[in-house]
Write an enzyme that holds these catalytic residues in place. Structure first.
Site, PDB file in Angstrom:
ATOM      1  N   HIS A 294       4.591 -12.223  -6.476  1.00 35.38           N
ATOM      2  CA  HIS A 294       4.706 -13.681  -6.387  1.00 35.38           C
ATOM      3  C   HIS A 294       3.566 -14.333  -7.168  1.00 35.38           C
ATOM      4  O   HIS A 294       2.405 -13.936  -7.031  1.00 35.38           O
ATOM      5  CB  HIS A 294       4.629 -14.135  -4.923  1.00 35.38           C
ATOM      6  N   PHE A 473      -0.728 -12.254  -4.310  1.00 32.86           N
ATOM      7  CA  PHE A 473      -1.155 -10.967  -3.720  1.00 32.86           C
ATOM      8  C   PHE A 473      -0.014 -10.195  -3.056  1.00 32.86           C
ATOM      9  O   PHE A 473      -0.236  -9.536  -2.038  1.00 32.86           O
ATOM     10  CB  PHE A 473      -2.305 -11.177  -2.712  1.00 32.86           C
ATOM     11  N   HIS A 474       1.197 -10.285  -3.624  1.00 29.89           N
ATOM     12  CA  HIS A 474       2.334  -9.614  -3.003  1.00 29.89           C
ATOM     13  C   HIS A 474       2.997  -8.586  -3.925  1.00 29.89           C
ATOM     14  O   HIS A 474       4.223  -8.565  -4.031  1.00 29.89           O
ATOM     15  CB  HIS A 474       3.395 -10.649  -2.582  1.00 29.89           C
ATOM     16  N   PRO A 475       2.243  -7.698  -4.582  1.00 32.56           N
ATOM     17  CA  PRO A 475       2.926  -6.715  -5.440  1.00 32.56           C
ATOM     18  C   PRO A 475       3.757  -5.755  -4.602  1.00 32.56           C
ATOM     19  O   PRO A 475       3.344  -5.339  -3.511  1.00 32.56           O
ATOM     20  CB  PRO A 475       1.768  -5.977  -6.131  1.00 32.56           C
TER      21      PRO A 475
END
Ligand code: FAD
Length: 541
Positions: A294, A473-475
């Protein structure tokens, strides 16, 4: 003892769940290896300590991506938790599960068992919602989810009213029924303290004799015999060690480190592995591919009314709020940075919300590692409105740079590489402007600092996006599940295609991004993964 039934690599959001559930019956010996150390750290447990751990190498992998071509070749900073609890120990604590359609999509991509009705019981199992249990929410699970009403900043109500004035309905619970609307977030917290998965799952299991937790233990390679994972080599305080698993090795090292460890161990694209001098155990082209994240943008406003900046900027303010927190576990330091938010459709014709909103009654200038700490608010009354498109269509990848496990992989997020992703970022920017122009904000906003009102055309919005946009911070997705071993890494039971005795259980197995933050779904994957593993050993399959 170096012989176990299960070895879990990584004590993060999913790994801690596995360690608890697999050791609960007492039947199995479980080893949990964690590269980081203890989470007994004030800055981890105090919610606003987020600002400190964000750049703290003792608990954070502090990755940097390769330059992003569509972001004016900027490098992105990617924090990831390197500590008991993993990223759940350093995240912003927003509790969001996603939309039912996210999981139905996973199922429809060839992953039986992952539809919404099948994953909902695991969300509920993990959760202890302070509003109690109902058809959607859990009331007795290990992860406490807290309503924050008591200490929310009054501007949160202004934000909600502004939403209603631009036809975004108020939604009092984003995780029950419909996600759509504007409101305030719940946090993974209890009694003013962070609820990481280390606290939720490892604390209660720590006295079990059949669970061994090795901290500061970096797994360097999975050990194979005849195409089956039989153990893990790891490095602990300068010593090389090995441990063996009679049932399975389970990799739960997160969306960067899980594919990195598989590649170091000989599972990945054969040409890449050979070019780094690694013996190929299984040519698995999908390992490290399908990277999704994201991307978000904040608009910064100067406020006519006091914001948290006024309470927290001066050292006196920090001292007072710090004392208040230590004495009562209350006040603004007991909350995360994002107090308000929402889920909306950015254009007509969409069947579900595609955009997440954030409202933060504090503003700060994000700085590169080592520079100005995030925790120091701006020296004026300010707040942030933020947005992130939730279903990006760009796909990146990561790849080992070296056979040396201490060398981080190359990360290519490939942000904004599709027209739709660019369009949605522009739509999101316009949406923030619309929200800020609502009557409720008329007496509040003095001026827009970033991007500034000169930015009006689509071209100008896009240039601002290229200059300022950053990871939320949503890999995920780098060991994604699917039926086809030529592209997917694990099957629907999370078993690695092409080898035996090995699973991946963490956010890297998500085939696509969920609608919102990713901690709750990663915990759900841990719960469901544990159940699948236990039932396969109960029936002997
Ligand atoms: C700064 C930040 C803010 C965020 N904010 C939110 C939020 O507000 N809400 C939300 O829902 N989500 C948020 N997220 C995302 C969410 O926390 C993650 O998606 C989730 O924690 C991922 O879980 P995981 O189990 O896949 O990996 P992780 O929790 O990252 O766990 C991986 C673990 O494996 C360990 N490990 C890695 N390699 C090795 C190795 N070789 N040997 C041994 N151990 C190893 C790591 O140290 C780590 O402990 C945020 C993340 C970050 C970093």
């Amino acid at each position: 003892m170096t012989q176990y039934d299960f070895i879990i690599v990584g004590a993060g959001s999913a790994g801690c769940v596995l360690a608890n559930r697999l050791s609960a019956s007492g039947k199995f010996k479980v080893l949990l290896l964690e590269a980081g150390g203890s989470d007994l750290n004030f800055w981890i447990w105090m919610p606003i300590g987020y600002g400190k751990t964000f750049y703290k190498p003792s608990v954070n992998w502090m990755y940097e991506t390769e330059p992003n071509p569509e972001l004016n070749n900027r490098v992105s900073y990617w924090p990831r938790g390197k500590v008991m609890g993993g990223s759940s120990s350093i995240n912003a604590m927003v509790y969001v599960r996603g939309q039912p359609q996210d999981f139905d999509q996973w199922r429809d991509m060839g992953n039986p068992g992952w539809g919404w009705s099948e994953v909902l019981p695991y969300f509920k199992k993990s959760e202890c919602n302070d509003r109690g249990a109902d058809d959607f929410r859990g009331g007795s699970g290990p992860v406490h989810v807290a309503t924050l009403d008591k200490f929310l900043h009054p501007l949160c109500q202004t934000f909600i009213t502004a939403g209603e004035q631009v036809q975004i309905p108020h939604n009092p619970d984003f995780n029950a029924g419909s996600q759509e609307g504007i409101g305030t977030y719940q946090n993974t917290a209890k009694d003013g303290l962070r609820m990481s998965t280390a606290r939720a799952y490892i604390g209660p299991a720590s006295r079990r004799k059949n669970l061994r937790v090795e901290k500061n233990a970096l797994a360097t390679r999975i050990l194979f015999e005849d195409g089956r994972a039989v153990g893990v080599a790891y490095r602990q305080r300068g010593q090389d060690k090995q441990a063996f698993a009679s049932c399975e090795v389970i990799v739960s090292s997160g969306a960067i480190n899980s594919p990195h460890l598989l590649q170091l161990s000989g599972i990945g694209p054969a040409a890449l592995l050979k070019s780094k001098g690694i013996d190929v155990v299984c040519d698995s082209p999908g390992v490290g591919q399908n990277l999704q994240d994201h991307l978000g943008l904040d608009f910064l406003y100067r406020s006519r009314v006091p914001t948290l900046n006024d309470q927290l900027h001066s050292w006196r303010g920090k001292l007072w709020q710090g004392l208040r927190y230590v004495l009562t576990r209350g006040g603004p330091l007991s909350l995360g940075v994002n107090q308000g938010g929402g889920f909306v459709r950015s254009r007509p014709g969409l069947s579900r919300p595609n955009m997440q909103l954030f409202f933060s009654p504090v503003s700060y200038t994000k700085a590169p590692p080592g520079k100005r700490p995030l925790m120091n608010p701006d020296p004026f009354s300010g707040f942030l409105l933020g947005m992130q498109p939730m279903h990006p269509t760009s796909r990146g990848h990561l790849a080992i740079k070296s056979a040396d496990p201490s060398v981080p992989p190359e990360i290519h997020p490939n942000y904004l590489s599709t027209d739709l992703d660019k369009q949605e970022m522009i739509e999101g920017s316009k949406l923030l402007r619309k929200l800020a122009a609502a009557p409720a904000f008329a007496d509040v906003i003095e001026s827009e600092i970033s991007p500034g009102i000169d930015v009006q055309s689509d071209e100008a919005f896009l240039e601002d996006i290229r200059q300022r946009v950053g990871t939320v911070f949503h890999p995920i997705g780098t060991c994604h599940m699917g039926p086809d071993a030529r592209s997917a890494v694990v099957d629907a039971e999370l078993r690695v295609h092409g080898v035996g005795g090995l699973r991946v259980v963490d956010a890297s197995v998500f085939p696509t991004l969920t609608s919102g933050n990713t901690n709750a779904p990663a915990i759900m994957v841990g719960e469901k993964g544990a159940d699948m593993i236990l039932s396969s050993y109960a029936t002997g399959t």
